[in-house]
Design a protein around this motif. Structure first.
Motif, PDB file in Angstrom:
ATOM      1  N   SER A  26       0.899  -1.342  -0.114  1.00 26.93           N
ATOM      2  CA  SER A  26      -0.002  -0.144  -0.138  1.00 26.93           C
ATOM      3  C   SER A  26       0.818   1.356   0.198  1.00 26.93           C
ATOM      4  O   SER A  26       0.523   2.223  -0.718  1.00 26.93           O
ATOM      5  CB  SER A  26      -0.844  -0.008   1.394  1.00 26.93           C
ATOM      6  OG  SER A  26      -2.043  -0.917   1.175  1.00 26.93           O
ATOM      7  N   ILE A 108      -8.052  -2.839   8.277  1.00 25.39           N
ATOM      8  CA  ILE A 108      -8.739  -2.491   6.838  1.00 25.39           C
ATOM      9  C   ILE A 108      -9.107  -1.390   6.796  1.00 25.39           C
ATOM     10  O   ILE A 108      -9.046  -0.397   5.768  1.00 25.39           O
ATOM     11  CB  ILE A 108      -9.711  -3.953   6.902  1.00 25.39           C
ATOM     12  CG1 ILE A 108      -9.163  -5.070   6.686  1.00 25.39           C
ATOM     13  CG2 ILE A 108     -10.440  -3.417   5.406  1.00 25.39           C
ATOM     14  CD1 ILE A 108     -10.295  -6.406   6.835  1.00 25.39           C
ATOM     15  N   ILE A 109      -9.882  -0.715   7.661  1.00 22.14           N
ATOM     16  CA  ILE A 109     -10.598   0.534   7.542  1.00 22.14           C
ATOM     17  C   ILE A 109      -9.460   1.576   7.487  1.00 22.14           C
ATOM     18  O   ILE A 109      -9.524   2.449   6.318  1.00 22.14           O
ATOM     19  CB  ILE A 109     -11.522   0.926   8.657  1.00 22.14           C
ATOM     20  CG1 ILE A 109     -12.932   0.097   8.581  1.00 22.14           C
ATOM     21  CG2 ILE A 109     -11.990   2.430   8.533  1.00 22.14           C
ATOM     22  CD1 ILE A 109     -13.760   0.143   9.689  1.00 22.14           C
ATOM     23  N   THR A 112      -7.583   1.262   3.931  1.00 22.77           N
ATOM     24  CA  THR A 112      -8.275   1.705   2.735  1.00 22.77           C
ATOM     25  C   THR A 112      -8.658   3.123   2.744  1.00 22.77           C
ATOM     26  O   THR A 112      -8.368   3.689   1.638  1.00 22.77           O
ATOM     27  CB  THR A 112      -9.737   1.271   2.778  1.00 22.77           C
ATOM     28  OG1 THR A 112      -9.836  -0.386   3.255  1.00 22.77           O
ATOM     29  CG2 THR A 112     -10.464   1.183   1.867  1.00 22.77           C
ATOM     30  N   CYS A 115      -5.167   4.482   1.341  1.00 28.21           N
ATOM     31  CA  CYS A 115      -5.258   4.496   0.008  1.00 28.21           C
ATOM     32  C   CYS A 115      -5.983   5.455  -0.804  1.00 28.21           C
ATOM     33  O   CYS A 115      -5.511   5.654  -2.056  1.00 28.21           O
ATOM     34  CB  CYS A 115      -5.583   2.924  -0.244  1.00 28.21           C
ATOM     35  SG  CYS A 115      -3.957   1.595   0.173  1.00 28.21           S
ATOM     36  N   ILE A 116      -7.087   5.696  -0.299  1.00 30.01           N
ATOM     37  CA  ILE A 116      -7.970   6.660  -1.109  1.00 30.01           C
ATOM     38  C   ILE A 116      -7.823   8.121  -0.706  1.00 30.01           C
ATOM     39  O   ILE A 116      -8.411   8.944  -1.482  1.00 30.01           O
ATOM     40  CB  ILE A 116      -9.498   6.291  -1.127  1.00 30.01           C
ATOM     41  CG1 ILE A 116     -10.055   6.395   0.467  1.00 30.01           C
ATOM     42  CG2 ILE A 116      -9.546   4.877  -1.395  1.00 30.01           C
ATOM     43  CD1 ILE A 116     -11.612   6.085   0.494  1.00 30.01           C
ATOM     44  N   SER A 132      -3.254   1.648  10.613  1.00 29.35           N
ATOM     45  CA  SER A 132      -3.365   0.398   9.968  1.00 29.35           C
ATOM     46  C   SER A 132      -2.169  -0.700  10.228  1.00 29.35           C
ATOM     47  O   SER A 132      -2.390  -1.947  10.260  1.00 29.35           O
ATOM     48  CB  SER A 132      -3.343   0.686   8.586  1.00 29.35           C
ATOM     49  OG  SER A 132      -2.100   0.972   8.323  1.00 29.35           O
TER      50      SER A 132
END
Length: 171
Positions: A26, A108-109, A112, A115-116, A132
């Motif tokens: 990531s 995971i939250i 994610t 990443c965005i 994370s």
């Protein structure tokens, strides 16, 4: 299953490798795509510390899967630096697996969102990345438990923690 928590933590170490790969891939992809530094190192440390402080939430995520009539005790084992949720109540195999894997949401939250999120938001990115790291690596022993349950039980079995061990209740 291993006889002690220390033995289990050592045997389970290979189960942390996929989480570490997700974390580094990531970061690699986000940094490569942005062509700039995307995190503030101080924010990473703060995120990691908050992830450690969120260990009781990790244990609460285990606990919420148990029926309300069961007793779940959440505590901390200082010698192993491990938080635990102890319950001597049988769960169907699928529910047991859910109970083990639910704390991965704490990794995971944030990964994610990392990443965005915009690459220029280095403080937020660093904080999310630190969260994370802890959220994806802390449940590795739980993954080991899932592996053992999938390997050694059938779909109709129930699983129960009792003391320091897991027991199978076959139907």
């Amino acid at each position: 299953m291993p006889k002690t928590l220390n033995e289990m933590m050592i045997k389970a170490l290979p189960f942390v490798i996929p989480s570490i790969l997700i974390i580094f891939i990531s970061m690699f992809l986000k940094t490569t795509y942005a062509r700039q530094v995307v995190i503030d190192p101080v924010a990473v440390i703060l995120g990691f510390i908050c992830g450690v402080l969120a260990l009781p939430v990790h244990e609460l995520l285990h606990a919420i899967v148990y029926p309300s009539k069961s007793a779940v005790v959440i505590g901390f084992v200082p010698k192993q630096f491990a938080a635990v949720a102890l319950a001597s109540y049988p769960l169907r195999r699928g529910r047991f697996i859910l109970m083990c894997l639910l704390p991965y949401l704490l990794g995971i939250i944030p990964i994610t969102l990392f990443c965005i999120s915009p690459s220029t938001a280095t403080g937020m990115n660093g904080f999310l990345f630190g969260l994370s790291i802890m959220g994806l690596t802390s449940p590795y022993v739980d993954s080991y438990n899932v592996y053992q349950v999938l390997r050694q039980t059938s779909k109709s079995d129930s699983i129960q923690f009792y003391g320091d061990d897991l027991y199978v209740i076959s139907k």
